[in-house]
Design a protein around this motif. Structure first.
Motif, PDB file in Angstrom:
ATOM      1  N   ASN A 306       0.797  -1.221   0.000  1.00 41.12           N
ATOM      2  CA  ASN A 306       0.000   0.000   0.000  1.00 41.12           C
ATOM      3  C   ASN A 306       0.831   1.273   0.000  1.00 41.12           C
ATOM      4  O   ASN A 306       0.402   2.294   0.511  1.00 41.12           O
ATOM      5  CB  ASN A 306      -0.920  -0.011   1.228  1.00 41.12           C
ATOM      6  CG  ASN A 306      -1.902  -1.160   1.159  1.00 41.12           C
ATOM      7  OD1 ASN A 306      -2.415  -1.485   0.089  1.00 41.12           O
ATOM      8  ND2 ASN A 306      -2.158  -1.788   2.293  1.00 41.12           N
ATOM      9  N   PHE A 307       2.030   1.248  -0.543  1.00 37.63           N
ATOM     10  CA  PHE A 307       2.837   2.467  -0.587  1.00 37.63           C
ATOM     11  C   PHE A 307       2.117   3.532  -1.400  1.00 37.63           C
ATOM     12  O   PHE A 307       1.440   3.225  -2.384  1.00 37.63           O
ATOM     13  CB  PHE A 307       4.203   2.176  -1.221  1.00 37.63           C
ATOM     14  CG  PHE A 307       5.121   1.447  -0.274  1.00 37.63           C
ATOM     15  CD1 PHE A 307       5.793   2.147   0.730  1.00 37.63           C
ATOM     16  CD2 PHE A 307       5.293   0.074  -0.374  1.00 37.63           C
ATOM     17  CE1 PHE A 307       6.623   1.471   1.599  1.00 37.63           C
ATOM     18  CE2 PHE A 307       6.115  -0.594   0.503  1.00 37.63           C
ATOM     19  CZ  PHE A 307       6.795   0.106   1.499  1.00 37.63           C
ATOM     20  N   ASP A 308       2.299   4.780  -1.004  1.00 34.62           N
ATOM     21  CA  ASP A 308       1.630   5.874  -1.712  1.00 34.62           C
ATOM     22  C   ASP A 308       2.109   5.965  -3.143  1.00 34.62           C
ATOM     23  O   ASP A 308       1.328   6.165  -4.066  1.00 34.62           O
ATOM     24  CB  ASP A 308       1.919   7.209  -0.996  1.00 34.62           C
ATOM     25  CG  ASP A 308       1.117   7.297   0.298  1.00 34.62           C
ATOM     26  OD1 ASP A 308       0.313   6.371   0.539  1.00 34.62           O
ATOM     27  OD2 ASP A 308       1.330   8.261   1.060  1.00 34.62           O
ATOM     28  N   THR A 309       3.426   5.846  -3.278  1.00 34.42           N
ATOM     29  CA  THR A 309       3.946   6.040  -4.620  1.00 34.42           C
ATOM     30  C   THR A 309       4.528   4.751  -5.160  1.00 34.42           C
ATOM     31  O   THR A 309       5.663   4.385  -4.861  1.00 34.42           O
ATOM     32  CB  THR A 309       5.058   7.113  -4.626  1.00 34.42           C
ATOM     33  OG1 THR A 309       5.865   6.867  -3.477  1.00 34.42           O
ATOM     34  CG2 THR A 309       4.500   8.490  -4.594  1.00 34.42           C
ATOM     35  N   MET A 310       3.712   4.032  -5.896  1.00 29.46           N
ATOM     36  CA  MET A 310       4.202   2.870  -6.620  1.00 29.46           C
ATOM     37  C   MET A 310       3.826   3.074  -8.072  1.00 29.46           C
ATOM     38  O   MET A 310       2.725   2.718  -8.487  1.00 29.46           O
ATOM     39  CB  MET A 310       3.552   1.591  -6.078  1.00 29.46           C
ATOM     40  CG  MET A 310       3.993   1.279  -4.650  1.00 29.46           C
ATOM     41  SD  MET A 310       3.152  -0.167  -3.990  1.00 29.46           S
ATOM     42  CE  MET A 310       3.844  -1.481  -4.956  1.00 29.46           C
TER      43      MET A 310
ATOM     44  N   GLU D 312       5.837   4.393   6.849  1.00 30.81           N
ATOM     45  CA  GLU D 312       6.667   4.043   5.703  1.00 30.81           C
ATOM     46  C   GLU D 312       5.907   4.154   4.394  1.00 30.81           C
ATOM     47  O   GLU D 312       6.491   4.464   3.351  1.00 30.81           O
ATOM     48  CB  GLU D 312       7.189   2.598   5.805  1.00 30.81           C
ATOM     49  CG  GLU D 312       8.004   2.302   7.044  1.00 30.81           C
ATOM     50  CD  GLU D 312       7.158   1.666   8.125  1.00 30.81           C
ATOM     51  OE1 GLU D 312       6.039   2.155   8.342  1.00 30.81           O
ATOM     52  OE2 GLU D 312       7.608   0.700   8.741  1.00 30.81           O
ATOM     53  N   LEU D 313       4.617   3.875   4.458  1.00 36.80           N
ATOM     54  CA  LEU D 313       3.841   3.876   3.225  1.00 36.80           C
ATOM     55  C   LEU D 313       3.814   5.261   2.587  1.00 36.80           C
ATOM     56  O   LEU D 313       3.610   5.385   1.382  1.00 36.80           O
ATOM     57  CB  LEU D 313       2.399   3.420   3.511  1.00 36.80           C
ATOM     58  CG  LEU D 313       2.243   1.977   4.003  1.00 36.80           C
ATOM     59  CD1 LEU D 313       0.760   1.681   4.253  1.00 36.80           C
ATOM     60  CD2 LEU D 313       2.806   1.003   2.976  1.00 36.80           C
ATOM     61  N   HIS D 314       4.035   6.252   3.424  1.00 40.67           N
ATOM     62  CA  HIS D 314       3.924   7.610   2.898  1.00 40.67           C
ATOM     63  C   HIS D 314       5.270   8.228   2.623  1.00 40.67           C
ATOM     64  O   HIS D 314       5.344   9.344   2.139  1.00 40.67           O
ATOM     65  CB  HIS D 314       3.125   8.462   3.884  1.00 40.67           C
ATOM     66  CG  HIS D 314       1.846   7.794   4.272  1.00 40.67           C
ATOM     67  ND1 HIS D 314       0.866   7.446   3.355  1.00 40.67           N
ATOM     68  CD2 HIS D 314       1.382   7.346   5.461  1.00 40.67           C
ATOM     69  CE1 HIS D 314      -0.129   6.836   3.963  1.00 40.67           C
ATOM     70  NE2 HIS D 314       0.166   6.743   5.261  1.00 40.67           N
ATOM     71  N   TRP D 315       6.328   7.522   2.939  1.00 48.35           N
ATOM     72  CA  TRP D 315       7.655   8.042   2.586  1.00 48.35           C
ATOM     73  C   TRP D 315       7.774   8.120   1.083  1.00 48.35           C
ATOM     74  O   TRP D 315       7.252   7.310   0.350  1.00 48.35           O
ATOM     75  CB  TRP D 315       8.763   7.114   3.103  1.00 48.35           C
ATOM     76  CG  TRP D 315       8.846   7.105   4.620  1.00 48.35           C
ATOM     77  CD1 TRP D 315       8.138   7.854   5.496  1.00 48.35           C
ATOM     78  CD2 TRP D 315       9.711   6.274   5.380  1.00 48.35           C
ATOM     79  NE1 TRP D 315       8.486   7.576   6.784  1.00 48.35           N
ATOM     80  CE2 TRP D 315       9.457   6.589   6.750  1.00 48.35           C
ATOM     81  CE3 TRP D 315      10.677   5.315   5.085  1.00 48.35           C
ATOM     82  CZ2 TRP D 315      10.143   5.962   7.783  1.00 48.35           C
ATOM     83  CZ3 TRP D 315      11.340   4.716   6.114  1.00 48.35           C
ATOM     84  CH2 TRP D 315      11.073   5.031   7.453  1.00 48.35           C
TER      85      TRP D 315
END
Lengths: 343, 343, 343, 343, 343
Positions: A306-310, D312-315
């Motif tokens: 669920n990373f923001d930027t993938m 971490e998801l928002h890094w």
């Protein structure tokens, strides 16, 4: 049994078993059957010096055997052996008679498993008495064969003993050959594609049959050896080479059995090796499929994060591309495993 | 022991053990018990030339044995053997007497495990002395049986030796048969459905029992062999065939034991093979179930990916379809594995 | 050694080793020690016809041994054997003397491992010379014991040879018994709960010890056999039964060792079987736990899918329900595996 | 066969087989062939006292053999053996003749598998008759070689027997050597990189061939032993050392075969060990790859969780960082496994 | 070889090999070398009745050997054996001479693998001829040693035969000891930490070397046995004890080899057991790590589910808590597996 052994087995019509256990009781002179007698008349029949009597008994009642004992003055211990059976093959020399114990063998119907009987033989200068236990079949045709060669039968009771031993020993050969065939079948199972837990069981049962057969055959080596060297008028000198013939057969059979035993031991070990090989092969296959499934699972896991930027997630063909990568990885692994023989 | 062996074992009322260890001490003439004596009167009793004395001792006190030694002039070394026990079966010839060591065997209650005792026998022309160690049971009924056949007992001390040996050797047979049955049970365990770590232990224990029994039986082959060929007035010529009878039994027992040993070795190897086979089967089953679970996990992983454009996710029946695919894959795999025998 | 063997070992004060290696040198007449001599006076001492000399040497200097050789006219090759040791047990007959090589054995402290020594014995009509290599302990008490039974010692040097052999052979028994105990310990390890890689090593070391011991014991069968049949005035007729006694002990020990060897071979195979069984058990446990973890993982994967319409996701108790299903599945699997013995 | 054995095998033009089975029938005097005869003229030919006849038959018709029997007065049982074949190698002494059975052996084309034939030899003072069954090839050149050394051939029929035995025994050597080579190839397979389920099969087949060959060779030890000790004018004293020569070859061959058998047994066990080793290696590799794939799957799972607050998801570089961690973990594991030899 | 065996090996300057293969040819009288001769002068040299000739040949040309044959009237078959080599050790008695075949053995450089040669010896009353094949090294120093003890050498050719046999047999001992060391190294490999597929190969090669050595040594038992019992003037009575000495060495070596073989068989089986144990250990470790990775994966899966209401997801410390649980589970598992020995 030279001239005789190629003759077709005659229908042995006289071999009906009387309830007392007497199958046959006949006097012979110069190789010819001269009279059929009841047991009580034997004494009389032997008055004529040239004759000998051949009596065939089948699981006789004790009183019959005791009568025979009195008639020929047989030793108590031999009679008791003949009554109880369960003896191992042996040769015993009493003062004026021989006592021989033989084991008859038959393949059970279906060709798997053996059945044993016993034949006890009393041999004197003027008589031969056979007492059978177990299968009757083992003696069918013997008397007819002997009577067909009067020049040999005229050698007397010693020759009849030979004929009987030869007859019984000849019956071992098809059994040994059947066991050899069983081993060949087992070899095909073991070294061919298909073996399972039954194979091990069959190896074991074959071993057990071989050991039983060996117990019937191997004591005969010593019995024949003594008969062919015997310095005794019961076995006249010109009859001894015939016992050497039986000896040869027994030794050969014994050798075949030992051979089979050693091969069987090797087969059992080879079987264990091949079970291990096949286990390794299954483990490899398991490992290969595990890898083929694990790789796309891992990739799918990555794109499930669920990373923001993938950025890939937002590509137009991100999804099909990822699927293609997964399929490609699977295919690559599959081909690789195939090549290295894991699949 | 011809006429005697079928007799029911009589209650041997006289066989109470005195605290000194003397069970019985009787003089016999012409096969009949003529007197019960205390040991100190033996000398007197033997004055009459036709008699012989049969003494039964059970773990006697040393002073009793020493008294017997003085009475019959027995050799020091034999007496010490008889005191200490722990001998292997043997036959020793002293100037005017025989010394025989035998081992008696009993199945432990419950039929598993063996218990051994020893019987030492001194045989002279006019006496026979048996010294028992271990289980008394091994001799119950012997004296009564012998006394029931006076015509045989009249053959003297040599015949009593035979009777005693025959009696002891006959007790091995039920033991060997019990061990054969144990092997059959083991075969069923091994080749049937259920074997576990106990099976291996039982094979080992059976082997150990067989080896112990073999140590009791196999030296008897040589002992009997020497007795039946003995040129010695202690064993009269007409008694020797009886020892041949014991010899036959011992050889047969020995053969049965060797047979069992070889089968047991094969059984142990077969057991190892089948453990491997069963291990392979478990591995296959494990692999099959792993595959059945891994496939839906992979599919679920795919539809858990976060790509922007995954059309299936928006289909109306996407979810049930995906579930159907998963179940279908599982069912397909299950059926496939079933067919190929992995499940 | 009849009367003597139960005596407590006396403190053998005289057995101090001189630096030359001479422990003891005494003349005996009628079973009594009549003189302690230096080696150079032996000749003189033997002038009196009834005497014999018993010399005890311990790893003697070569010059001492050469002096003894000249005194008794011993053969060069025997002397060299006695100097170098590393012989196997044997008996050699020279014109007027015997040369016997024996191996002494001791358990190493701690009861694991064996230590071997050698004793070389020269026996003539009027002398007996023992040359010891290795542990002294193996002879402590022997001379005192012999001197305590003058009526036996008066039989001369042949009896001393017997006493010495009996003494050495008796020392094997506790060793064999210790090895039997080691096997029992191993059996417990193998068939009990706990065996590890040490077990296999211990089996191997026990086998090695057995083989070493066998090499000491088994040649003695032949040595004793020849001594008890010897037609030679060195071993008088009334001494021969004593060697038969040693023979019996040696044969029995030999048998015990062979027994142990065969059991050990079986134990090693049983060990391998049980390692395989235990491997299968571990594999099953692994498989069971893998399944218990894989099932909730799969379920969680399913509910991690991103389909638009997955009604369960919106149920109020969807989450606890899914958790309950997962736990239920785990519990069900756990119970199932427990029942079928995989856990 | 001293001077003869190095000669090139001559083209044996006369060895055409007549349809009756007679290959050759010639009379020899003083080591020279003096006449070729039909069988019916033999009697006449032997009238001259110095001559002996050498007849070569190949699977003869019964009537030919019977004619020969009448001519030389051969024993019925020997003739029947010669007719039926399937005998084991043996030597039989009849009143005035010897009967020897030998087995000839040939490698099958391709060098794998053996083919056996039989040669039966009748030897009298003035005649030698060989009856061949199976491959003719086994005798090509023998007669020419013998005729090339008249000084040896003049020793008579006993020498021809030697020449024949030597000839046949010499044919075993290349076979044993071929089997030794097969073992070497197997060793390379087993201890080299590549063994598969075929290897076990080949070991088994080699064992089977060895056992067959042993059955041909080992009875000859006894046959030669008797021939070299024979006190019989058929084998003159100066011919006996030649049989000792054959004896040496046979014993050596026998030893080579036993050696091969023991090595083969060890090879089979070593093979099993190496299969297990290789299985362990595969398991380790499987485990290593499983770990390498499982770790990133786990990490991806963690970042697939739906917690509200997972910083971490928002890094910005959260995703590449996570990928780097995954790759790093994989690389680290890979290197670690490589080092410890699991990959 | 008593006085001689401890001497340093002299530089044997005369042992240069002539191209014909004659190394040495000398006449001895009363233990002293009296003349070096060419072969053609031997006849002359032996005219003096007290002398004997000792000839050393090394792979001689055929014409040299034939010249020697004529000179001493040696038997054709023995000469051919000496020409061709490839004989097994044996002793042959011809009318007036002995023919002995011995095998010499050398460790290959590097101590792994054996190299065999052959020495053939002709012994007559007045001559001894040795013919060497293979390594020359095996004879260096022998002649010098013998010449250093003239009192022994004066016993004649029989003593030289002893010296030669003793010399060759003594060379086996370091080889057997080297093989024993190899076994010890293997034991350390097997029971220590490190064994690999090489170990099995080394066990096999050691077995092969042992079998080769056994084939050189074991026939010597019979050879020596016959020499020490020989009633023949070639071996004078006072030389026979020397052969008993060689006999003892050979028997001991034979025993050491058999011992090694049995230990090796056990070692191979122990190796297989330990491979299985080690496989189980690897499987356990694999299972442990699989569990340690699987548990957090499962937990992560759970929190990756998309249920609407999963309260934990919204907890402030939900994420770190879940991570803590994962790590805790891993740590707990790790500690648990450590304790139970799986890791």
């Amino acid at each position: 049994m030279p001239d005789v052994s190629n003759m077709p087995a005659m229908a042995d019509a006289r071999d009906d078993v009387a309830p007392t256990g007497v199958i046959n009781c006949a006097a012979y002179a110069a190789g010819q059957r001269v009279a059929d007698l009841p047991i009580c008349d034997i004494h009389q029949a032997l008055a004529d010096g040239d004759r000998f009597v051949w009596i065939g008994l089948n699981e006789p009642r004790e009183e019959v055997l005791r009568e025979v004992q009195r008639e020929f003055n047989l030793h108590d211990l031999a009679i008791e052996d003949a009554l109880s059976a369960h003896q191992r093959p042996k040769l015993e020399l009493y003062e004026n008679s021989l006592f021989v114990v033989l084991r008859t063998a038959q393949l059970l119907p279906g060709g798997i498993g053996l059945e044993f009987g016993e034949t006890h033989v009393f041999v004197g200068e003027r008589y031969i008495i056979s007492v059978r236990h177990g299968s009757l079949k083992s003696h069918v045709g013997l008397r007819a064969r002997c009577e067909a060669t009067p020049h040999l039968l005229s050698k007397g009771s010693g020759f009849v003993l030979y004929a009987l031993m030869d007859f019984i020993v000849d019956q071992y050969l098809p059994i040994v050959e059947a066991l050899e065939e069983q081993l060949e079948t087992l070899e095909e199972e073991i070294f061919g594609e298909r073996f399972d837990r039954q194979t091990t069981g069959r190896i074991y049962r074959l071993k057990r049959d071989l050991l039983s057969l060996k117990r019937a055959v191997s004591p005969l080596v010593e019995v024949c050896n003594r008969l062919m060297r015997f310095d005794n008028k019961l076995i006249p000198e010109d009859t001894r080479p015939y016992f050497r013939d039986v000896y040869d057969h027994v030794v050969r059979m014994n050798e075949m059995i030992d051979n089979l035993r050693e091969l069987l031991t090797t087969a059992l070990e080879a079987n264990l090796s091949l079970i291990s090989v096949s286990h390794t092969e299954h483990t490899k296959r398991l490992a290969a499929w595990a890898a083929i499934i694990a790789v796309p699972t891992m990739i799918a896991g990555v794109y499930g994060m669920n990373f923001d930027t993938m950025p890939e997630l937002h590509w137009k063909f991100g999804y099909p591309l990822s699927m293609a990568i997964m399929l490609g990885a699977c295919a690559g692994l599959f081909i690789g495993f195939r090549r290295s023989g894991w699949l």
